[in-house]
Design an enzyme around this catalytic site. Structure first.
Site, short mmCIF file in Angstrom:
data_model
loop_
_atom_site.label_atom_id
_atom_site.label_comp_id
_atom_site.label_asym_id
_atom_site.label_seq_id
_atom_site.Cartn_x
_atom_site.Cartn_y
_atom_site.Cartn_z
N SER A 1 -16.99 -2.26 -38.99
CA SER A 1 -15.71 -1.67 -39.29
C SER A 1 -15.33 -1.96 -40.75
O SER A 1 -16.05 -1.59 -41.66
CB SER A 1 -14.67 -2.17 -38.28
OG SER A 1 -13.45 -1.50 -38.41
N HIS B 1 -17.22 3.04 -38.40
CA HIS B 1 -16.40 3.96 -37.63
C HIS B 1 -15.13 4.25 -38.43
O HIS B 1 -14.90 3.66 -39.48
CB HIS B 1 -16.10 3.45 -36.22
CG HIS B 1 -15.24 2.22 -36.17
ND1 HIS B 1 -14.91 1.60 -35.00
CD2 HIS B 1 -14.62 1.49 -37.13
CE1 HIS B 1 -14.15 0.55 -35.24
NE2 HIS B 1 -13.96 0.47 -36.52
#
Length: 196
Positions: free
Chosen positions: A101, A126
């Protein structure tokens, strides 16, 4: 019994005797920074402050940022990424463990050609997410606009720093994409995988 942070000897230039300092302070003096937790305002501010200090101390010496980060808050992460772009010294990023992330976003922020992953490191990318919002719809709309703006910025950075086309980055940010160190190199997130 908790161990705490180990102390190590450090002799400052000109000092006869070494003093005992905690391990991280000793490593910071060698321009070695660690991001080993979720990114939040406190850790981002500490790392940005260290980067500014080390840049002012010697703008010609590189900084090494070791990353084992499961993610964290978007705003402090983007601030840390931006700081890495504006300071004069090159910032090497080294993924040890996981860069997921926001951790992967910090990893791509290293100087291109100076981004590395250890052989068994893992990377996950993501899209930025909003926390569940329990408030008036108008405020939620404002938060959604802000998240969209951040997603566009993060997408642009991944495109520029990985050399992947926009449609690939857009598709991959729509879901959790996990990569081995070798796959992260092929994707352009890191430039080298350390020999193991």
């Amino acid at each position: 019994m908790p161990v705490g942070v180990p102390k190590v000897p450090f002799r400052a230039p000109g000092d006869e005797d070494a003093t005992w300092v905690d391990l991280y302070n000793r490593l910071y003096r060698e321009r070695l920074l660690f991001l080993a937790q979720d990114i939040n305002h406190e850790i981002a501010n500490q790392l940005m402050g260290l980067m500014v200090y080390l840049s002012a101390e010697d703008a010609n010496k590189d900084i090494f940022s070791f990353i084992n980060c499961p993610g964290g808050s978007v705003i402090p992460g983007v601030g840390l990424f931006d700081m890495m772009q504006v300071i004069v010294p090159n910032v090497h990023t080294i993924c040890m463990g996981v860069a997921a992330s926001m951790g992967s976003f910090i990893l791509i922020g290293g100087e291109i050609t100076k981004r590395m992953a250890l052989p068994h490191a893992r990377v996950m990318i993501h899209q930025p997410a909003s926390s569940y919002y329990d408030g008036p719809a108008a405020e939620f709309h404002n938060e959604a606009k802000h998240i969209t703006m951040l997603r566009n910025y993060i997408t642009k950075c991944y495109i520029e720093r990985t050399d992947n086309p926009e449609e690939v980055i857009q598709r991959d940010l729509d879901r959790d994409v996990f990569m081995s160190a070798t796959e992260a190199r092929a994707y352009g997130i890191v430039d080298t995988v350390a020999e193991g």
